[in-house]
Write a protein that holds these residues in place. Sequence first.
Motif, PDB file in Angstrom:
ATOM      1  N   LYS A 164      29.010  88.218   4.950  1.00 54.03           N
ATOM      2  CA  LYS A 164      30.164  87.170   4.304  1.00 54.03           C
ATOM      3  C   LYS A 164      31.109  87.294   5.390  1.00 54.03           C
ATOM      4  O   LYS A 164      31.871  85.900   5.580  1.00 54.03           O
ATOM      5  N   LYS A 165      30.666  87.789   6.407  1.00 55.03           N
ATOM      6  CA  LYS A 165      31.598  87.914   8.341  1.00 55.03           C
ATOM      7  C   LYS A 165      31.031  86.548   8.826  1.00 55.03           C
ATOM      8  O   LYS A 165      31.105  86.943   9.690  1.00 55.03           O
ATOM      9  N   PHE A 166      31.318  85.753   7.965  1.00 58.21           N
ATOM     10  CA  PHE A 166      30.724  84.070   8.814  1.00 58.21           C
ATOM     11  C   PHE A 166      31.527  83.891   9.765  1.00 58.21           C
ATOM     12  O   PHE A 166      30.943  83.260  10.649  1.00 58.21           O
ATOM     13  N   ALA A 167      32.960  84.098  10.435  1.00 57.97           N
ATOM     14  CA  ALA A 167      33.976  84.072  11.053  1.00 57.97           C
ATOM     15  C   ALA A 167      32.914  84.539  12.405  1.00 57.97           C
ATOM     16  O   ALA A 167      33.103  84.061  13.805  1.00 57.97           O
ATOM     17  N   GLN A 168      32.433  85.730  12.725  1.00 59.86           N
ATOM     18  CA  GLN A 168      32.372  86.840  13.533  1.00 59.86           C
ATOM     19  C   GLN A 168      30.690  86.244  13.437  1.00 59.86           C
ATOM     20  O   GLN A 168      30.244  86.006  14.778  1.00 59.86           O
ATOM     21  N   LEU A 169      29.604  86.279  12.131  1.00 60.77           N
ATOM     22  CA  LEU A 169      28.575  85.493  12.630  1.00 60.77           C
ATOM     23  C   LEU A 169      28.230  84.222  13.620  1.00 60.77           C
ATOM     24  O   LEU A 169      27.393  84.183  14.771  1.00 60.77           O
ATOM     25  N   ASP A 170      29.309  83.716  13.303  1.00 59.41           N
ATOM     26  CA  ASP A 170      29.439  82.082  13.639  1.00 59.41           C
ATOM     27  C   ASP A 170      29.240  82.079  15.501  1.00 59.41           C
ATOM     28  O   ASP A 170      28.916  81.053  16.329  1.00 59.41           O
ATOM     29  N   LYS A 171      30.343  83.221  16.039  1.00 58.22           N
ATOM     30  CA  LYS A 171      30.373  83.069  17.598  1.00 58.22           C
ATOM     31  C   LYS A 171      29.023  83.556  18.101  1.00 58.22           C
ATOM     32  O   LYS A 171      29.094  84.432  19.584  1.00 58.22           O
ATOM     33  N   LEU A 172      28.191  84.407  17.022  1.00 61.85           N
ATOM     34  CA  LEU A 172      26.357  84.896  18.203  1.00 61.85           C
ATOM     35  C   LEU A 172      26.163  84.046  18.382  1.00 61.85           C
ATOM     36  O   LEU A 172      25.903  82.684  18.620  1.00 61.85           O
ATOM     37  N   THR A 173      25.729  84.380  19.732  1.00 66.80           N
ATOM     38  CA  THR A 173      24.393  83.478  20.276  1.00 66.80           C
ATOM     39  C   THR A 173      23.293  83.299  19.247  1.00 66.80           C
ATOM     40  O   THR A 173      23.119  83.303  18.779  1.00 66.80           O
ATOM     41  N   GLN A 174      22.708  82.100  19.389  1.00 69.65           N
ATOM     42  CA  GLN A 174      21.617  81.729  18.971  1.00 69.65           C
ATOM     43  C   GLN A 174      20.144  82.937  19.434  1.00 69.65           C
ATOM     44  O   GLN A 174      19.525  83.065  18.699  1.00 69.65           O
ATOM     45  N   VAL A 175      19.860  83.227  20.158  1.00 68.18           N
ATOM     46  CA  VAL A 175      19.221  84.781  20.866  1.00 68.18           C
ATOM     47  C   VAL A 175      19.842  86.090  19.661  1.00 68.18           C
ATOM     48  O   VAL A 175      18.559  86.150  18.942  1.00 68.18           O
ATOM     49  N   LYS A 177      22.461  75.927   2.103  1.00 64.59           N
ATOM     50  CA  LYS A 177      23.649  75.802   2.410  1.00 64.59           C
ATOM     51  C   LYS A 177      25.036  76.194   3.978  1.00 64.59           C
ATOM     52  O   LYS A 177      25.928  75.596   4.282  1.00 64.59           O
ATOM     53  N   VAL A 178      24.796  77.429   3.951  1.00 66.65           N
ATOM     54  CA  VAL A 178      25.333  78.261   5.132  1.00 66.65           C
ATOM     55  C   VAL A 178      24.457  78.971   5.974  1.00 66.65           C
ATOM     56  O   VAL A 178      24.814  78.685   7.368  1.00 66.65           O
ATOM     57  N   TYR A 179      23.560  79.405   5.517  1.00 70.77           N
ATOM     58  CA  TYR A 179      23.307  80.635   6.757  1.00 70.77           C
ATOM     59  C   TYR A 179      22.007  79.847   7.407  1.00 70.77           C
ATOM     60  O   TYR A 179      22.123  79.768   8.848  1.00 70.77           O
ATOM     61  N   MET A 180      21.287  78.934   6.640  1.00 64.51           N
ATOM     62  CA  MET A 180      20.160  78.217   7.928  1.00 64.51           C
ATOM     63  C   MET A 180      21.070  77.357   8.657  1.00 64.51           C
ATOM     64  O   MET A 180      20.945  76.968   9.786  1.00 64.51           O
ATOM     65  N   PRO A 181      22.095  76.026   8.140  1.00 64.78           N
ATOM     66  CA  PRO A 181      22.980  75.800   8.943  1.00 64.78           C
ATOM     67  C   PRO A 181      23.735  75.888   9.913  1.00 64.78           C
ATOM     68  O   PRO A 181      23.981  75.556  11.038  1.00 64.78           O
ATOM     69  N   MET A 182      23.809  77.385   9.959  1.00 60.34           N
ATOM     70  CA  MET A 182      24.461  78.501  10.749  1.00 60.34           C
ATOM     71  C   MET A 182      23.538  78.756  12.329  1.00 60.34           C
ATOM     72  O   MET A 182      23.211  79.262  13.084  1.00 60.34           O
ATOM     73  N   GLY A 183      22.525  78.668  11.830  1.00 58.10           N
ATOM     74  CA  GLY A 183      21.159  78.980  12.658  1.00 58.10           C
ATOM     75  C   GLY A 183      21.049  80.259  12.449  1.00 58.10           C
ATOM     76  O   GLY A 183      19.458  81.079  13.171  1.00 58.10           O
ATOM     77  N   PHE A 184      20.910  80.968  11.317  1.00 54.15           N
ATOM     78  CA  PHE A 184      19.923  82.361  10.894  1.00 54.15           C
ATOM     79  C   PHE A 184      18.544  81.869  10.437  1.00 54.15           C
ATOM     80  O   PHE A 184      19.048  80.455   9.557  1.00 54.15           O
ATOM     81  N   ALA A 185      17.776  82.462  10.140  1.00 54.13           N
ATOM     82  CA  ALA A 185      16.336  82.798   9.482  1.00 54.13           C
ATOM     83  C   ALA A 185      15.681  83.446   9.069  1.00 54.13           C
ATOM     84  O   ALA A 185      14.688  82.950   8.083  1.00 54.13           O
ATOM     85  N   ASN A 186      16.115  84.427   8.904  1.00 45.37           N
ATOM     86  CA  ASN A 186      15.637  86.229   7.850  1.00 45.37           C
ATOM     87  C   ASN A 186      16.361  86.544   6.663  1.00 45.37           C
ATOM     88  O   ASN A 186      17.117  86.682   7.447  1.00 45.37           O
ATOM     89  N   PHE A 187      15.628  86.722   6.256  1.00 42.22           N
ATOM     90  CA  PHE A 187      16.570  87.185   4.926  1.00 42.22           C
ATOM     91  C   PHE A 187      15.539  88.290   4.737  1.00 42.22           C
ATOM     92  O   PHE A 187      14.290  87.562   3.805  1.00 42.22           O
ATOM     93  N   LYS A 188      15.999  89.613   4.218  1.00 37.56           N
ATOM     94  CA  LYS A 188      15.308  91.041   3.127  1.00 37.56           C
ATOM     95  C   LYS A 188      15.751  91.150   2.084  1.00 37.56           C
ATOM     96  O   LYS A 188      16.669  90.531   2.108  1.00 37.56           O
ATOM     97  N   ILE A 189      14.414  91.102   1.123  1.00 42.47           N
ATOM     98  CA  ILE A 189      14.254  91.225  -0.381  1.00 42.47           C
ATOM     99  C   ILE A 189      14.415  92.790  -0.400  1.00 42.47           C
ATOM    100  O   ILE A 189      12.737  93.393  -0.049  1.00 42.47           O
TER     101      ILE A 189
END
Length: 305
Positions: free
Chosen positions: A173-184, A253-265
């Motif tokens: 949930k460190k969204f401010a830092q996660l959102d600063k990552l490049t898309q790569v 509503k949060v992770y996919m709009p931010m550009g993240f796509a991979n989720f581990k169960i």
Amino acid sequence: MSDFVGKEEKKTAYFHLPGAFEFYGLYCIIFKLYREHREYFHDWCKIGSIYGAPSDCIWGGGRTGFGEAEPQDVLDLCEEYDISLRFTFSNSLLEEEHLKDKKCNSLCRLFEADGKNGVIIHSDLLLGYLQNKYPGYYFVSSTTKVLTKFKELYSELERPEFQYVVPDFRLNKKFAQLDKLTQVQKDKVEFLCNECCSFYCKDRKHCYETVSRKNLGLHCPEHKCSAPGNEDGYRFSKAMENPGFISVDDIQKVYMPMGFANFKIEGRGLGSALILEFLLYYMIKPAYQIHVREAVYLDSMLDLF
């Protein structure tokens, strides 16, 4: 949500599922449904991979004592449904002598020919060995590294040898830092969704090291978790209350709009009934969950107790 406008929103979430060798029978059913009844599954999600290892692999880490399916059966299943298999070779205490292990090397030879499989890994020693001997694999940096500081995650994402990196769930949930990552970099992050371990636990790395010792056949005392509520064991309801929990709404509503796509169960050390509940929650449309349950529990007279 306005904070994420203009980001490279992902159209598909890829779930990485636990228990390739532990829940083989369940996945025989689930994968068949995934092919024949794709309408049961959310349009926005796909199966990214399935992970695990036979129970007696000394390279194994994270969990121990699970995984009885025959390797050839698991390979055939993954090939039939074109799903990537990831070995959980995340033992953190390997030494040179362990690299010669016949069983683990045999598994690597068997699954490498497919060309689409990976290894979840902790040890740089093992990483170098596998890169040289089995170049057909891709590599995932294991959550057993317990990367709880964002600078550690950033450094790991910069390593070209890793296709994916699984941070500690406390960075979820460190969204401010996660959102600063490049898309790569975002494309390499794989979030652990349903961790039940206490958010404030300080013994997580020690717990994983104990598992590594046990997989190597070393005598060591059992790790006794002192986190509050641990005596209850895993409860999905409790995991949902964890500050690091990632819900279906969070993904959409949060992770996919931010550009993240991979989720581990997670869940290799749990029962197949609970794994089914994870799959139903994350991947199956509510209207079709009863159809999936009926497909799994084929006997209408089945008694659970």
